[in-house]
Design a protein around this motif. Structure first.
Motif, mmCIF file in Angstrom:
data_model
loop_
_atom_site.group_PDB
_atom_site.id
_atom_site.type_symbol
_atom_site.label_atom_id
_atom_site.label_comp_id
_atom_site.label_asym_id
_atom_site.label_seq_id
_atom_site.Cartn_x
_atom_site.Cartn_y
_atom_site.Cartn_z
ATOM 1 N N GLU A 47 -6.136 -6.280 -2.734
ATOM 2 C CA GLU A 47 -6.424 -6.854 -2.435
ATOM 3 C C GLU A 47 -6.453 -7.439 -2.125
ATOM 4 O O GLU A 47 -7.122 -8.853 -1.769
ATOM 5 C CB GLU A 47 -7.492 -6.847 -4.239
ATOM 6 N N SER B 162 -3.366 -2.731 -7.641
ATOM 7 C CA SER B 162 -4.627 -2.485 -7.143
ATOM 8 C C SER B 162 -4.819 -3.721 -6.724
ATOM 9 O O SER B 162 -5.185 -4.447 -5.904
ATOM 10 C CB SER B 162 -5.449 -1.845 -7.998
ATOM 11 N N ARG C 291 0.978 -1.633 0.178
ATOM 12 C CA ARG C 291 -0.043 0.129 -0.162
ATOM 13 C C ARG C 291 0.805 0.940 -0.525
ATOM 14 O O ARG C 291 0.327 2.085 -0.719
ATOM 15 C CB ARG C 291 -0.962 0.188 1.020
ATOM 16 N N ASN D 54 -1.000 0.369 -12.064
ATOM 17 C CA ASN D 54 -1.511 1.336 -11.212
ATOM 18 C C ASN D 54 -2.470 -0.071 -10.772
ATOM 19 O O ASN D 54 -2.967 -0.471 -9.652
ATOM 20 C CB ASN D 54 -1.777 2.541 -10.760
#
Length: 389
Positions: free
Chosen positions: A182, A178, A120, A174
């Motif tokens: 997840e 992501s 993150r 990107n």
């Protein structure tokens, strides 16, 4: 030695050299250092702070997200993040220690959540940079305590689960990042819920009127017994004392709070009491490729006695404790030392065995209760292949 592939043998040699250097530095800086492993210190710290509040948190392990308090304050949304662009950077070890302060959270799950925070907070601009950064963070966590099997296995499984998707090759950075976030959060939730799943799977094996022998303080075994008590099952528990850290005494205290009939045994009374026992329940620090387990010292001899008297031995272990290790005997184990206090002075010429754990071969185990299902020891190697490939 561990029965491993050539690459693992080379890694182990490199780790030995690094550990020798660190050990020499520690001895120079702290002449009184007794080489007590972080593995044992963590277990002792966590077992010492078990409360009824923790039991409530453990029961809610299947909840989606938790906002937990640490001694430094509140973790908003259940997340701690690595800060990578500040003079006051928060390293992955700092985040790991923040999660580790929660007594209900397993050490491996704390590492998984720390690694998720690395993704993150990463400033990487390519997948290669991100994977290198994640690999370095994983290696830092594993070297924090090289004796912890579940910590190493949890980090390895996280790396495999998060990065094992062909879709990453066809997405922009990107989108790929992501997807990694997840998957990281999903893996963290799966690991966090494991204890509750195991407790539910094991209930069919606990019947009214049975006597269960337990050894050591296993949070997943406590969850199993707690759920059985909540289901109004009538059973009693024999707890071994668990010297020298009295883990059995702490477990017996928690069971007494649940109004479960419990009897405390001295460790040497296992054979004497085994004819009254219907089944043995133990946790595990690690499940190895053979289907055997590495657990608190004394587990092996209890399994031997139970096997000789035709008593089933059940193991409760989360899948993140499945390790690519193959010990052939007790001396193959990496030592995890603990302090021993006999209450009287011991002459310097007397050698004291301080290892905290032993290896129980698969032929003395009946079933393993895991979040992957109820497994026989012979199936463990197949599950390991599925987890790591």
């Amino acid at each position: 030695m561990w029965w491993r592939s050539a690459s693992f043998i080379m890694d182990r040699k490199q780790n030995r050299i690094q550990n020798d250097v660190v050990s020499m530095e520690n001895d120079d800086n702290n002449p009184s250092n007794t080489n007590i492993s972080a593995y044992y210190q963590t277990r002792a710290a966590h077992n010492a702070v078990v409360t009824t509040d923790w039991l409530a948190q453990s029961q809610a392990a299947a909840a989606a997200a938790a906002v937990a308090e640490t001694s430094d304050g509140e973790i908003e949304g259940g997340k701690l993040d690595v800060v990578s662009n500040s003079d006051k950077a928060l390293s992955v070890i700092d985040v790991f220690n923040g999660w580790r302060k929660q007594p209900h959270l397993a050490e491996a799950v704390a590492a998984i959540r720390a690694l998720a925070s690395v993704i993150r907070s990463s400033n990487a601009t390519t997948m290669m940079e991100l994977e290198i950064e994640l690999k370095k963070a994983s290696d830092s966590l594993k070297s924090w305590d090289a004796t912890s099997i579940s910590l190493t296995a949890g980090c390895d499984l996280f790396m495999r689960y998060v990065t094992r998707t062909s879709a990453l090759e066809y997405e922009d950075f990107n989108s790929a990042k992501s997807r990694l976030i997840e998957r990281a959060e999903k893996f963290g939730e799966i690991s966090y819920k494991a204890r509750k799943i195991i407790a539910m799977l094991s209930q069919e094996f606990i019947f009214d009127g049975c006597t269960i022998l337990v050894h050591g303080f296993s949070r997943v075994v406590l969850e199993i017994l707690k759920l059985a008590a909540q289901d109004k099952k009538l059973f009693r528990v024999f707890c071994t004392e668990g010297r020298p850290d009295r883990t059995g005494l702490r477990l017996s205290n928690e069971l007494a709070k649940l109004d479960v009939p419990v009897k405390l045994l001295i460790d040497s009374a296992v054979a004497y009491s085994m004819d009254e026992v219907n089944m043995v329940f133990v946790g595990a620090d690690g499940v190895v490729e053979s289907g055997g387990i590495i657990n608190m010292m004394g587990t092996y001899q209890i399994a031997l006695i139970a096997h000789s008297m035709n008593k089933p031995v059940y193991v409760a272990a989360e899948s993140y404790k499945f390790a690519r290790l193959y010990p052939l005997d007790q001396k193959d184990l990496a030592p995890a030392l603990r302090p021993i206090d006999f209450g009287v002075p011991i002459p310097s010429k007397v050698e004291v065995e301080r290892s905290a754990r032993d290896y129980t071969p698969p032929q003395y185990l009946t079933l393993l209760f895991t979040d992957l299902g109820v497994l026989t020891p012979s199936v463990v190697s197949d599950e390991l292949i599925q987890l790591y490939l």
